[in-house]
Design a protein around this motif. Structure first.
Motif, PDB file in Angstrom:
ATOM      1  N   LEU A  36      39.225  40.855  38.202  1.00 37.97           N
ATOM      2  CA  LEU A  36      39.867  39.597  38.546  1.00 37.97           C
ATOM      3  C   LEU A  36      41.269  39.546  37.962  1.00 37.97           C
ATOM      4  O   LEU A  36      41.440  39.631  36.749  1.00 37.97           O
ATOM      5  CB  LEU A  36      39.018  38.448  38.004  1.00 37.97           C
ATOM      6  N   VAL A  37      42.246  39.403  38.826  1.00 37.14           N
ATOM      7  CA  VAL A  37      43.631  39.240  38.384  1.00 37.14           C
ATOM      8  C   VAL A  37      43.973  37.771  38.607  1.00 37.14           C
ATOM      9  O   VAL A  37      44.083  37.306  39.736  1.00 37.14           O
ATOM     10  CB  VAL A  37      44.599  40.160  39.159  1.00 37.14           C
ATOM     11  N   ALA A  38      44.061  37.055  37.496  1.00 33.65           N
ATOM     12  CA  ALA A  38      44.285  35.610  37.554  1.00 33.65           C
ATOM     13  C   ALA A  38      44.966  35.153  36.271  1.00 33.65           C
ATOM     14  O   ALA A  38      44.975  35.868  35.275  1.00 33.65           O
ATOM     15  CB  ALA A  38      42.954  34.883  37.728  1.00 33.65           C
ATOM     16  N   ARG A  39      45.492  33.978  36.320  1.00 31.44           N
ATOM     17  CA  ARG A  39      46.152  33.411  35.147  1.00 31.44           C
ATOM     18  C   ARG A  39      45.132  32.952  34.117  1.00 31.44           C
ATOM     19  O   ARG A  39      44.041  32.510  34.467  1.00 31.44           O
ATOM     20  CB  ARG A  39      47.029  32.241  35.570  1.00 31.44           C
ATOM     21  N   PRO A  40      45.484  33.038  32.839  1.00 28.99           N
ATOM     22  CA  PRO A  40      44.592  32.539  31.789  1.00 28.99           C
ATOM     23  C   PRO A  40      44.344  31.040  31.961  1.00 28.99           C
ATOM     24  O   PRO A  40      45.234  30.308  32.379  1.00 28.99           O
ATOM     25  CB  PRO A  40      45.365  32.809  30.498  1.00 28.99           C
ATOM     26  N   GLY A  41      43.140  30.601  31.657  1.00 25.86           N
ATOM     27  CA  GLY A  41      42.810  29.184  31.742  1.00 25.86           C
ATOM     28  C   GLY A  41      42.468  28.692  33.128  1.00 25.86           C
ATOM     29  O   GLY A  41      42.298  27.490  33.334  1.00 25.86           O
ATOM     30  N   SER A  42      42.329  29.585  34.084  1.00 31.98           N
ATOM     31  CA  SER A  42      42.031  29.171  35.449  1.00 31.98           C
ATOM     32  C   SER A  42      40.543  28.903  35.631  1.00 31.98           C
ATOM     33  O   SER A  42      39.704  29.383  34.876  1.00 31.98           O
ATOM     34  CB  SER A  42      42.497  30.246  36.439  1.00 31.98           C
ATOM     35  N   ASP A  43      40.212  28.112  36.648  1.00 32.94           N
ATOM     36  CA  ASP A  43      38.813  27.808  36.942  1.00 32.94           C
ATOM     37  C   ASP A  43      38.035  29.074  37.269  1.00 32.94           C
ATOM     38  O   ASP A  43      36.873  29.211  36.903  1.00 32.94           O
ATOM     39  CB  ASP A  43      38.707  26.833  38.118  1.00 32.94           C
ATOM     40  N   ILE A  44      38.675  29.996  37.946  1.00 35.37           N
ATOM     41  CA  ILE A  44      37.996  31.233  38.326  1.00 35.37           C
ATOM     42  C   ILE A  44      37.669  32.080  37.092  1.00 35.37           C
ATOM     43  O   ILE A  44      36.699  32.828  37.085  1.00 35.37           O
ATOM     44  CB  ILE A  44      38.803  32.020  39.388  1.00 35.37           C
ATOM     45  N   GLU A  45      38.445  31.930  36.025  1.00 40.70           N
ATOM     46  CA  GLU A  45      38.141  32.631  34.780  1.00 40.70           C
ATOM     47  C   GLU A  45      36.832  32.098  34.183  1.00 40.70           C
ATOM     48  O   GLU A  45      36.024  32.870  33.660  1.00 40.70           O
ATOM     49  CB  GLU A  45      39.274  32.477  33.768  1.00 40.70           C
ATOM     50  N   ILE A  46      36.616  30.797  34.278  1.00 40.70           N
ATOM     51  CA  ILE A  46      35.370  30.209  33.790  1.00 40.70           C
ATOM     52  C   ILE A  46      34.186  30.788  34.557  1.00 40.70           C
ATOM     53  O   ILE A  46      33.176  31.164  33.983  1.00 40.70           O
ATOM     54  CB  ILE A  46      35.411  28.670  33.911  1.00 40.70           C
ATOM     55  N   LEU A  47      34.332  30.891  35.863  1.00 39.54           N
ATOM     56  CA  LEU A  47      33.281  31.482  36.684  1.00 39.54           C
ATOM     57  C   LEU A  47      33.020  32.923  36.260  1.00 39.54           C
ATOM     58  O   LEU A  47      31.875  33.343  36.124  1.00 39.54           O
ATOM     59  CB  LEU A  47      33.684  31.433  38.164  1.00 39.54           C
ATOM     60  N   ALA A  48      34.088  33.659  36.001  1.00 44.00           N
ATOM     61  CA  ALA A  48      33.952  35.058  35.581  1.00 44.00           C
ATOM     62  C   ALA A  48      33.166  35.165  34.281  1.00 44.00           C
ATOM     63  O   ALA A  48      32.282  36.019  34.144  1.00 44.00           O
ATOM     64  CB  ALA A  48      35.336  35.693  35.418  1.00 44.00           C
ATOM     65  N   LYS A  49      33.461  34.294  33.340  1.00 41.34           N
ATOM     66  CA  LYS A  49      32.776  34.333  32.041  1.00 41.34           C
ATOM     67  C   LYS A  49      31.305  33.957  32.157  1.00 41.34           C
ATOM     68  O   LYS A  49      30.461  34.535  31.495  1.00 41.34           O
ATOM     69  CB  LYS A  49      33.474  33.399  31.047  1.00 41.34           C
TER      70      LYS A  49
END
Length: 113
Positions: A36-49
């Motif tokens: 996943l290439v995304a900005r820190p703090g993004s909603d998609i990062e939460i999904l990834a975690k």
């Protein structure tokens, strides 16, 4: 490995944080590791975690991306956790509950007039 890119920028705006592409859900459903290439703090990062299937990197983290790909080849990149929260059955149940609550609230508000 599926590659999902929402942004290559290093910092997120409010708008950027909410980007959630359909491709990520397809990969989750298949149990495919996600780069996943995304900005820190993004909603998609939460999904990834929460799913354990994805690791997030910024666009400039070439070493991190390369390391993830090497680990993926060796089968060590991700540890799958439950992704039940993102199945259509569970999403539709939550949406149904929200819509029913909104409908009741709207009816109560109208009856007070």
């Amino acid at each position: 490995v599926a590659v999902v890119i929402t942004s290559v920028a290093e910092t997120a705006t409010v708008w950027d944080r909410g980007i959630m592409t359909a491709k990520v859900f397809e990969s989750l459903g298949l149990g495919t590791p996600i780069l996943l290439v995304a900005r820190p703090g993004s909603d998609i990062e939460i999904l990834a975690k929460t799913t354990g299937l994805a690791r997030r990197f910024t666009g400039g983290d070439v070493a991190g991306i390369a390391s993830f790909l090497e680990e993926s080849i060796g089968g060590r990149a991700v540890e799958r956790q439950s992704n039940d929260a993102y199945t259509w059955t569970n999403i539709s149940k939550r949406l149904d509950a929200v819509l029913r609550e909104a409908a009741v609230s709207a009816l109560c508000h109208q009856s007070r007039r």
